[in-house]
Design a protein around this motif. Structure first.
Motif, short mmCIF file in Angstrom:
data_model
loop_
_atom_site.label_atom_id
_atom_site.label_comp_id
_atom_site.label_asym_id
_atom_site.label_seq_id
_atom_site.Cartn_x
_atom_site.Cartn_y
_atom_site.Cartn_z
N GLN A 189 -4.16 -6.03 -10.06
CA GLN A 189 -2.71 -5.87 -9.94
C GLN A 189 -1.95 -7.02 -10.59
O GLN A 189 -0.86 -6.83 -11.10
CB GLN A 189 -2.30 -5.70 -8.46
CG GLN A 189 -2.77 -4.40 -7.82
CD GLN A 189 -2.05 -3.16 -8.38
OE1 GLN A 189 -1.00 -3.24 -9.00
NE2 GLN A 189 -2.64 -1.99 -8.15
N ARG B 204 -1.19 -6.33 -14.09
CA ARG B 204 -0.08 -5.39 -14.29
C ARG B 204 1.27 -5.99 -13.95
O ARG B 204 2.25 -5.80 -14.65
CB ARG B 204 -0.33 -4.12 -13.46
CG ARG B 204 0.77 -3.06 -13.54
CD ARG B 204 0.85 -2.48 -14.94
NE ARG B 204 2.01 -1.59 -15.11
CZ ARG B 204 3.22 -1.99 -15.44
NH1 ARG B 204 3.46 -3.27 -15.62
NH2 ARG B 204 4.20 -1.12 -15.59
N TRP B 205 1.30 -6.71 -12.81
CA TRP B 205 2.60 -7.11 -12.26
C TRP B 205 2.76 -8.62 -12.13
O TRP B 205 3.67 -9.08 -11.45
CB TRP B 205 2.79 -6.47 -10.87
CG TRP B 205 2.74 -4.98 -10.90
CD1 TRP B 205 1.74 -4.18 -10.41
CD2 TRP B 205 3.73 -4.08 -11.44
NE1 TRP B 205 2.05 -2.86 -10.63
CE2 TRP B 205 3.25 -2.76 -11.25
CE3 TRP B 205 4.96 -4.28 -12.07
CZ2 TRP B 205 3.97 -1.64 -11.67
CZ3 TRP B 205 5.67 -3.15 -12.49
CH2 TRP B 205 5.17 -1.86 -12.29
N TRP C 207 -5.07 -0.55 -17.38
CA TRP C 207 -3.63 -0.26 -17.56
C TRP C 207 -3.36 0.08 -19.01
O TRP C 207 -3.91 -0.62 -19.85
CB TRP C 207 -2.76 -1.47 -17.13
CG TRP C 207 -3.04 -1.95 -15.77
CD1 TRP C 207 -3.70 -3.10 -15.42
CD2 TRP C 207 -2.65 -1.33 -14.53
NE1 TRP C 207 -3.76 -3.22 -14.06
CE2 TRP C 207 -3.13 -2.15 -13.49
CE3 TRP C 207 -1.94 -0.16 -14.21
CZ2 TRP C 207 -2.93 -1.83 -12.15
CZ3 TRP C 207 -1.74 0.14 -12.88
CH2 TRP C 207 -2.23 -0.68 -11.87
N GLN D 122 -7.31 -2.71 -4.76
CA GLN D 122 -6.23 -2.82 -5.76
C GLN D 122 -6.17 -1.63 -6.70
O GLN D 122 -5.09 -1.25 -7.15
CB GLN D 122 -6.38 -4.13 -6.55
CG GLN D 122 -6.16 -5.36 -5.68
CD GLN D 122 -6.00 -6.62 -6.50
OE1 GLN D 122 -5.72 -6.59 -7.69
NE2 GLN D 122 -6.16 -7.77 -5.86
N TYR D 123 -7.32 -1.06 -7.04
CA TYR D 123 -7.28 0.15 -7.87
C TYR D 123 -7.20 1.39 -7.00
O TYR D 123 -6.56 2.38 -7.38
CB TYR D 123 -8.52 0.22 -8.80
CG TYR D 123 -8.33 1.16 -9.97
CD1 TYR D 123 -7.61 0.76 -11.09
CD2 TYR D 123 -8.83 2.47 -9.94
CE1 TYR D 123 -7.41 1.63 -12.17
CE2 TYR D 123 -8.63 3.33 -11.01
CZ TYR D 123 -7.92 2.91 -12.12
OH TYR D 123 -7.71 3.76 -13.19
N GLU E 133 -3.86 2.81 -6.51
CA GLU E 133 -3.35 3.61 -7.63
C GLU E 133 -3.86 5.04 -7.51
O GLU E 133 -3.13 6.00 -7.74
CB GLU E 133 -3.80 3.00 -8.97
CG GLU E 133 -3.24 1.62 -9.24
CD GLU E 133 -1.72 1.59 -9.27
OE1 GLU E 133 -1.11 2.48 -9.87
OE2 GLU E 133 -1.14 0.66 -8.66
#
Lengths: 377, 272
Positions: free
Chosen positions: A124, A127-128, A311, A337-338, A341
């Motif tokens: 994550q 990504r963020w 990602w 964490q995945y 999603e």
């Protein structure tokens, strides 16, 4: 002829980078990524490429972005704490659309954590981790050979989409030594950034072109223009005009997300012919595959969906892979964490089970087998 | 002949700086230096960090990088490594260079890569409205030092010399011709050249420290700067609140990109 060698994941990453045309490396030592810097320091001078050891990870990130603006294919390698420090400049590379590759050999966090032990805890963060809305490309290979080829792809995607690409090794893969058989003369597609062909006075460096990726001139090519981390107009200069800001921010996301079909890559094994689907990536995918093989030998219908691109996510593909399954199991070396999603994508239509380890050990096949048996009870 | 501002500035003026700000004087001194050096603009890179001073790169008709706060020097070194044949000017401020970018500054001095760094020291964080910086003199007021700063300041030029910069100079906005000459000399010097410029911020620094008028601020700069030759005849007491200007240090040092090129040649020649 390809010579067969025993090669470490980090070394394969270094070799892949050179094959991709990396001409600049800046980094700061950190376990378990340091071998990449060591290999670059050794190999780069021989081919006239440039290596520099910086004073910290922030400086490393700045140096690669500066080098890329001046025309180099540039990258750095780090691990969790260093990757955290780099985050502001990941955002800078995203907003200025300067192609660079950040290799993050993940280790157990948070903070200093367990420096030499494995984790997939930066899924994550990749990504963020940097503030604001922008998209990103992240890749997680599961073998030494794949590390080589996917490193090349990381550079290709960075150049093609003018974006930072995060290359997520985990310590298991970075330090794994296995059979490596690559023909050095193999023809591999190498993508270089598209250059402007117009006259300098007509160049619009951040133009809202169809497809979202404007051509990029490097410093010294006669196109004198401006990069800024400020929100900018198509010419590259600061703008706070509402429509400009809105359009710009949306383009930064859309140029990646709307090209997900081109970017996303995965491996599917028995996905159509299974009752339970495993979704796993990186080193854990090796355990998942082993578990699947053992279970299928025993007549249990298990499949594996392995995202290589972390990602952006091809959500349609995940939705289709999960449809109608009795359960989906997501084993990973973090606390889901995945899996979150996957949960978001299937939206309750299929039960999603997390199989998480955060004790620095790899999820082993037996644990996955046990959970498959549990969900089929 | 075109005026200098048309030759070296982009046509996006007026600039954002307040009336009485010294940044414009530094920018024009740089343009006059360019005019003297007759550099090919296509071959010049301008890099800056964040802050009032760092907005300079937006106005210069060069290949420009307006980077993140404190990080101009790492970006500049990366660019110089990628293109050692190009000329690099870096613009920074006292907060950008001496605080958040302090570590990068030390190591850039140490590497001695051929580029020219211009640090505009106005003794304050102007962009954020007047907080004290590491170069705000002891006792002076700022929004985060409303009763006077208890933080000691330090001498950036002495730090640069100690860290290995091979050319270190100090100029100021009152002596604009001298500043142009220093920028020319800094450019001509091979290695890392540091030029600190004593500047003014009447709005965020002057108003809180009883020099709100730009003309008085300019007088203040004039009164508190002393040329090196004059300073040598003054006592430490007389120099206590003065900035010594001129070329403070010049030495021959190994230039980083040249050393790296030599290393490549050595490796390629089979000698490891």
């Amino acid at each position: 002829m390809a010579k067969v060698r025993l090669v470490q994941g980090n070394e394969a990453c270094a070799m892949g980078a050179l094959k991709a045309g990396a001409s600049f490396y800046a980094g700061y030592p950190i376990t378990p990524s340091t071998e990449i810097a060591e290999h670059m320091a050794e190999m780069m001078p021989a081919c006239g490429a440039r290596f520099i050891q910086m004073e910290d990870e922030i400086a490393s990130a700045g140096a690669i972005i500066g080098a890329s603006a001046a025309g180099a294919k540039a990258f750095t390698a780090t691990s969790g704490p260093g990757f955290s420090l780099m985050q502001e400049l990941v955002g800078y590379a995203a907003i200025t659309e300067i192609p660079v590759v950040f290799v993050d050999v993940q280790r157990m966090g948070p903070s200093t954590g367990l420096p030499t032990l494995s984790s997939q805890g930066d899924i994550q963060q990749a990504r963020w981790g940097s503030h604001g809305d922008h998209s990103i490309i992240a890749i997680a290979p599961n073998s030494v050979m794949e590390t080589y080829y996917q490193t090349i792809k990381a550079f290709n995607l960075a150049e093609k989409y003018r974006t930072p690409v995060i290359f997520l090794l985990d310590e298991e893969i970075g330090h794994l030594r296995e059979r490596f058989e690559v023909d050095e003369n193999e023809e591999i597609e190498i993508i270089n950034r598209e250059k402007p062909t117009c006259a300098p006075e007509d160049y619009v460096p951040f133009e809202n072109v169809a497809g979202g990726v404007p051509p990029m001139a490097s410093f010294g090519e006669g196109y004198r223009y401006h990069f800024t981390g400020l929100t900018h107009n198509e010419k590259g200069f600061y703008s706070s005009a509402l429509p400009v800001v809105d359009k710009f921010n949306r383009r930064l996301v859309d140029k990646i997300e709307k090209n997900v079909k081109d970017i996303f890559e995965c491996e599917e094994l028995f996905v159509d012919d299974c009752d339970v689907l495993l979704i796993a990536y990186g080193s854990v995918a090796r355990s998942a595959q082993e578990a699947m093989n053992e279970l299928r030998e025993a007549g249990v219908k298990v499949g594996l969906f392995r995202p290589i691109t972390i990602w952006p996510i091809d959500e349609e593909r995940i939705k289709a892979a999960c449809a109608g399954k009795k359960a989906v199991i997501v084993p990973e070396m973090n606390l889901g964490q995945y899996a979150r999603e996957v949960e978001r994508i299937v939206a309750g239509s299929v039960p999603v089970k997390k199989l998480c380890r955060v004790d620095s050990e790899l999820v082993i096949p037996e644990e996955i087998i046990d959970m498959v048996k549990e969900v089929l009870k | 002949m075109k005026p200098i501002y048309q030759e070296y500035f982009r046509n996006n003026l007026p600039h954002i700086w307040c009336a009485g700000c010294g940044n414009g004087i530094v920018m024009s001194a740089w343009a006059r230096a360019m005019d003297e050096l007759k550099l090919d603009k296509n071959n010049v890179i301008g890099v800056s960090g964040i802050g009032c001073s760092s907005r300079i790169t937006g106005y210069l008709d060069l290949n420009t990088l307006h980077t993140a706060h404190g990080r101009a020097l790492p970006f500049a070194q990366g660019a110089k490594m990628a293109r050692p044949d190009m000329d690099v000017f870096v613009f920074s401020g006292d907060g950008d260079c001496a605080a958040i970018g302090g570590n990068h500054f030390i190591h850039a001095c140490r590497r001695n890569m051929d580029m020219t760094l211009i640090v505009i020291n106005n003794n304050i964080y102007g962009m954020t409205g007047g907080q004290f910086s590491p170069l705000t003199p002891f006792g002076k007021k700022a929004t985060t030092a409303p009763y006077g700063s208890v933080d000691p300041s330090f001498n950036l030029c002495e730090l640069a010399i100690g860290a290995g910069a091979s050319f270190v100079a100090r100029g100021d906005i009152y002596h604009a011709k001298q500043l142009t000459d220093l920028i020319v000399a800094g450019y001509k010097h091979k290695g890392f050249s540091v030029i600190e410029v004593i500047a003014s911020c009447p709005i965020s620094y002057g108003r809180r420290n009883k020099i709100p008028n730009p003309a008085d601020m300019m007088q203040y700069v004039k009164d508190h700067t002393v040329a090196k030759a004059v300073a040598e005849k003054m006592t430490p007491e007389q120099l206590e609140d003065k900035y010594i200007t001129g070329i403070l240090h010049e030495a021959q040092g190994r230039e980083y990109t040249e050393e790296y090129a030599k290393l490549c040649e050595r490796v390629q020649g089979g000698d490891k």
